[in-house]
Design an enzyme around this catalytic site. Sequence first.
Site, PDB file in Angstrom:
ATOM      1  N   ASP A  93      38.647  60.251  21.094  1.00  0.00           N
ATOM      2  CA  ASP A  93      39.956  60.113  20.808  1.00  0.00           C
ATOM      3  C   ASP A  93      39.694  59.574  19.281  1.00  0.00           C
ATOM      4  O   ASP A  93      38.957  59.148  18.655  1.00  0.00           O
ATOM      5  CB  ASP A  93      40.374  58.877  21.514  1.00  0.00           C
ATOM      6  N   ASP A 144      42.812  57.815  17.228  1.00  0.00           N
ATOM      7  CA  ASP A 144      43.368  56.526  16.784  1.00  0.00           C
ATOM      8  C   ASP A 144      42.804  55.548  17.548  1.00  0.00           C
ATOM      9  O   ASP A 144      42.990  55.527  18.983  1.00  0.00           O
ATOM     10  CB  ASP A 144      44.854  56.518  16.562  1.00  0.00           C
TER      11      ASP A 144
HETATM   12 MG   LIG Z   1      43.526  56.030  20.821  1.00  0.00          MG
END
Ligand SMILES: [Mg+2]
Length: 196
Positions: free
Chosen positions: A9, A11
């Site tokens: 992932d 952010d």
């Molecule tokens: Mg995230």
Amino acid sequence: MSRPAVFLDRDGTIVEERGYIDRLDLLDVFPWTSDALRLLRRAGFAIVVITNQSAIGRGIIDEAFLDAVHRELDARLAPSGAKIDAYYFCPHFVDSRIDRYRMVCRCRKPGSELVERACRDLDLDPARSFMVGDRWIDVACGGGAGVRSILVRTGHGAHEADVPPDGVRPDAILDNLLAAVGWILRTREAGAPARG
Ligand SMILES: [Mg+2]
Ligand SMILES: [Zn+2]
């Protein structure tokens, strides 16, 4: 032979969680990210970012700007020798005013389509791969694709880690991406995924 990968992932996992990143100066790479990615590369893992970018469907940013963000991230990682092999993103938003982005898709996490697409495109082996993210949707995405999943306590993980939803179980919950990489390197020889 298919390569193992670590799906990441973006952010809250490799950069600070800042809501929609619509300016390059909002991109703030965690201080341990370069070391973590370099260790993975040295161990032979492909590194693939899997990111929900409904900001595109919402009209907050466009695909060209997202690409600029990722080129900037590449530039910040390059001096340390860290490198991301590929970026896969979901641009969709169910209420988008832009026709091509308005849909209920299968690529938005917790859907697993982006991971499956990356495995086909890049010849990656899910059984020897891992997902790392700061939200339960990341764990569910990894589980759906048949990779082992780690929740990190950075970004949303600082609070989400304490409220697991029914039916979603991570293989580990760890403090940050560097800790996750340590776990991956210790676990990788353990063979097939624990689930199933
Ligand atoms: Mg995230
Ligand atoms: Zn999508």
